[in-house]
Design a protein around this motif. Sequence first.
Motif, PDB file in Angstrom:
ATOM      1  N   VAL A 148       7.363   8.920   7.968  1.00 53.36           N
ATOM      2  CA  VAL A 148       6.398   8.003   8.611  1.00 53.36           C
ATOM      3  C   VAL A 148       6.904   6.689   8.713  1.00 53.36           C
ATOM      4  N   HIS A 149       6.532   6.060   9.859  1.00 56.57           N
ATOM      5  CA  HIS A 149       6.798   4.568  10.478  1.00 56.57           C
ATOM      6  C   HIS A 149       5.777   3.957  11.068  1.00 56.57           C
ATOM      7  N   ILE A 150       5.288   3.038  10.504  1.00 58.50           N
ATOM      8  CA  ILE A 150       4.110   2.254  11.050  1.00 58.50           C
ATOM      9  C   ILE A 150       4.526   0.653  11.267  1.00 58.50           C
ATOM     10  N   GLU A 151       4.118   0.320  12.460  1.00 59.40           N
ATOM     11  CA  GLU A 151       4.224  -0.940  12.820  1.00 59.40           C
ATOM     12  C   GLU A 151       3.021  -1.646  12.677  1.00 59.40           C
ATOM     13  N   VAL A 152       3.073  -3.096  12.002  1.00 58.01           N
ATOM     14  CA  VAL A 152       1.862  -3.695  11.847  1.00 58.01           C
ATOM     15  C   VAL A 152       2.273  -5.218  11.742  1.00 58.01           C
ATOM     16  N   ALA A 153       1.186  -5.952  11.761  1.00 58.84           N
ATOM     17  CA  ALA A 153       1.649  -7.402  11.929  1.00 58.84           C
ATOM     18  C   ALA A 153       2.608  -8.002  10.739  1.00 58.84           C
ATOM     19  N   ASP A 154       1.888  -7.548   9.505  1.00 55.07           N
ATOM     20  CA  ASP A 154       2.631  -8.190   8.383  1.00 55.07           C
ATOM     21  C   ASP A 154       2.329  -7.262   7.236  1.00 55.07           C
ATOM     22  N   ALA A 155       2.545  -7.696   5.893  1.00 54.95           N
ATOM     23  CA  ALA A 155       2.542  -6.939   4.542  1.00 54.95           C
ATOM     24  C   ALA A 155       0.928  -6.800   4.346  1.00 54.95           C
ATOM     25  N   ASP A 156      -0.009  -7.543   4.794  1.00 61.27           N
ATOM     26  CA  ASP A 156      -1.457  -7.437   4.669  1.00 61.27           C
ATOM     27  C   ASP A 156      -1.965  -6.073   5.031  1.00 61.27           C
ATOM     28  N   ASP A 157      -1.329  -5.534   6.122  1.00 67.13           N
ATOM     29  CA  ASP A 157      -1.833  -4.287   6.556  1.00 67.13           C
ATOM     30  C   ASP A 157      -1.422  -3.104   6.237  1.00 67.13           C
ATOM     31  N   GLU A 158      -0.556  -3.121   5.034  1.00 66.97           N
ATOM     32  CA  GLU A 158       0.036  -2.089   4.420  1.00 66.97           C
ATOM     33  C   GLU A 158      -1.054  -1.443   3.340  1.00 66.97           C
ATOM     34  N   ILE A 159      -1.286   0.066   3.557  1.00 67.72           N
ATOM     35  CA  ILE A 159      -2.093   0.734   2.640  1.00 67.72           C
ATOM     36  C   ILE A 159      -1.412   1.636   1.986  1.00 67.72           C
ATOM     37  N   THR A 160      -2.230   2.454   0.980  1.00 71.48           N
ATOM     38  CA  THR A 160      -1.502   3.646   0.379  1.00 71.48           C
ATOM     39  C   THR A 160      -2.165   4.846   1.199  1.00 71.48           C
ATOM     40  N   PHE A 161      -1.433   6.006   1.329  1.00 71.86           N
ATOM     41  CA  PHE A 161      -1.908   7.289   1.949  1.00 71.86           C
ATOM     42  C   PHE A 161      -1.801   8.239   0.833  1.00 71.86           C
ATOM     43  N   ASP A 162      -2.760   9.211   0.929  1.00 65.87           N
ATOM     44  CA  ASP A 162      -2.960  10.325   0.045  1.00 65.87           C
ATOM     45  C   ASP A 162      -2.202  11.593   0.775  1.00 65.87           C
ATOM     46  N   SER A 163      -1.335  12.318   0.171  1.00 63.21           N
ATOM     47  CA  SER A 163      -0.887  13.577   0.858  1.00 63.21           C
ATOM     48  C   SER A 163      -0.178  14.500  -0.190  1.00 63.21           C
ATOM     49  N   ASP A 164      -0.324  15.666  -0.076  1.00 63.47           N
ATOM     50  CA  ASP A 164       0.403  16.765  -0.860  1.00 63.47           C
ATOM     51  C   ASP A 164       1.842  16.842  -0.414  1.00 63.47           C
ATOM     52  N   ALA A 165       2.096  16.248   1.078  1.00 67.46           N
ATOM     53  CA  ALA A 165       3.424  16.611   1.488  1.00 67.46           C
ATOM     54  C   ALA A 165       4.430  15.492   0.821  1.00 67.46           C
ATOM     55  N   LYS A 166       5.555  15.844   0.785  1.00 65.23           N
ATOM     56  CA  LYS A 166       6.860  15.020   0.344  1.00 65.23           C
ATOM     57  C   LYS A 166       6.937  13.758   1.486  1.00 65.23           C
ATOM     58  N   THR A 167       6.293  12.720   1.132  1.00 62.87           N
ATOM     59  CA  THR A 167       6.082  11.651   2.311  1.00 62.87           C
ATOM     60  C   THR A 167       6.982  10.417   1.969  1.00 62.87           C
ATOM     61  N   THR A 168       7.534  10.036   2.957  1.00 63.07           N
ATOM     62  CA  THR A 168       8.147   8.645   2.992  1.00 63.07           C
ATOM     63  C   THR A 168       7.616   7.877   3.874  1.00 63.07           C
ATOM     64  N   VAL A 169       7.062   6.513   3.541  1.00 58.56           N
ATOM     65  CA  VAL A 169       6.363   5.696   4.637  1.00 58.56           C
ATOM     66  C   VAL A 169       7.151   4.178   4.737  1.00 58.56           C
ATOM     67  N   THR A 170       7.542   4.050   5.822  1.00 57.32           N
ATOM     68  CA  THR A 170       8.193   2.635   6.064  1.00 57.32           C
ATOM     69  C   THR A 170       7.402   1.844   6.791  1.00 57.32           C
ATOM     70  N   TRP A 171       6.963   0.595   6.474  1.00 54.14           N
ATOM     71  CA  TRP A 171       6.533  -0.301   7.246  1.00 54.14           C
ATOM     72  C   TRP A 171       7.184  -1.258   7.884  1.00 54.14           C
ATOM     73  N   HIS A 172       6.826  -1.446   9.137  1.00 54.61           N
ATOM     74  CA  HIS A 172       7.768  -2.253   9.889  1.00 54.61           C
ATOM     75  C   HIS A 172       6.906  -3.482  10.287  1.00 54.61           C
ATOM     76  N   HIS A 173       7.272  -4.793  10.113  1.00 55.37           N
ATOM     77  CA  HIS A 173       6.630  -5.946  10.273  1.00 55.37           C
ATOM     78  C   HIS A 173       6.813  -6.412  11.723  1.00 55.37           C
ATOM     79  N   ARG A 174       6.062  -6.710  12.752  1.00 57.79           N
ATOM     80  CA  ARG A 174       6.378  -6.951  14.112  1.00 57.79           C
ATOM     81  C   ARG A 174       7.060  -8.490  14.119  1.00 57.79           C
ATOM     82  N   GLU A 175       8.454  -8.383  14.475  1.00 62.00           N
ATOM     83  CA  GLU A 175       9.105  -9.543  14.555  1.00 62.00           C
ATOM     84  C   GLU A 175       8.751 -10.309  15.785  1.00 62.00           C
TER      85      GLU A 175
END
Length: 247
Positions: A148-175
């Motif tokens: 999972v790749h999610i682009e947001v303004a900064d770290a304040d937008d990062e949240i935790t997701f619930d999933s039974d799947a094997k999940t890797t979440v990468t947060w990208h801060h908009r340069e």
Amino acid sequence: MSKVSPRLVSVKVAGPSLEGFTIPAPTSHVKVFLPLPGQDEPKLPEHTPDGAAGPADGERPVVRTYTPVRFDPASQTLELQFVLHGAGPASEWAERAKPGDKLAVAGPGGRFELDETASHWWLAADESAIPAVATLLEALPASAAADVHIEVADADDEITFDSDAKTTVTWHHREDPKAFGAELDAAARAARVGDDTRIWVACEAAAMRGIRRYFRNEKGLPLSSLVTRGYWRAGEANHPDHDYGDD
């Protein structure tokens, strides 16, 4: 109204008119009708023997599209989540929402069907699609893996997701604050995906098209593996909810 993150709020709406409401699939959408300033509730079309008669010009409600995050049939309560992005009728309404405020909901709709046999998913989204990503990850079986790749303004937008799947979440801060989708496009070009990977992308419409073209034309992935959604378009007030990028 409660905050999921500083710029994402949860609004729970309830009422007997929600009896029988169901969410048929993750990432579905509903139409939300909001009152205009000075109104206690949105003015909706009236059904007459001659058909539906809409409100007069100047009284038509604000209509926006949102993901139904979850629905509790016992309490007939539907949760919606709004991104607070400053000026804008829906963002402003959500920021000041309080018990007793009224809106109207139509739907849900959407043509996404979850393939529970898919073993690997690659997801890309911006802030507008975080609620949809949450519903999809919650629906994935334990046998699946999701990158999972999610682009947001900064770290304040990062949240935790619930999933039974094997999940890797990468947060990208908009340069670049105005380069919507640039980080997601770079993530797509660095992705290791195969014909058996299911691709799901929801973000700014032009950025979505660039990612879709890359996976389709340069990587040669089959159309059956691609689900792409333009949730909004830069410079446009109310982008259609049926933008799948297949034009």
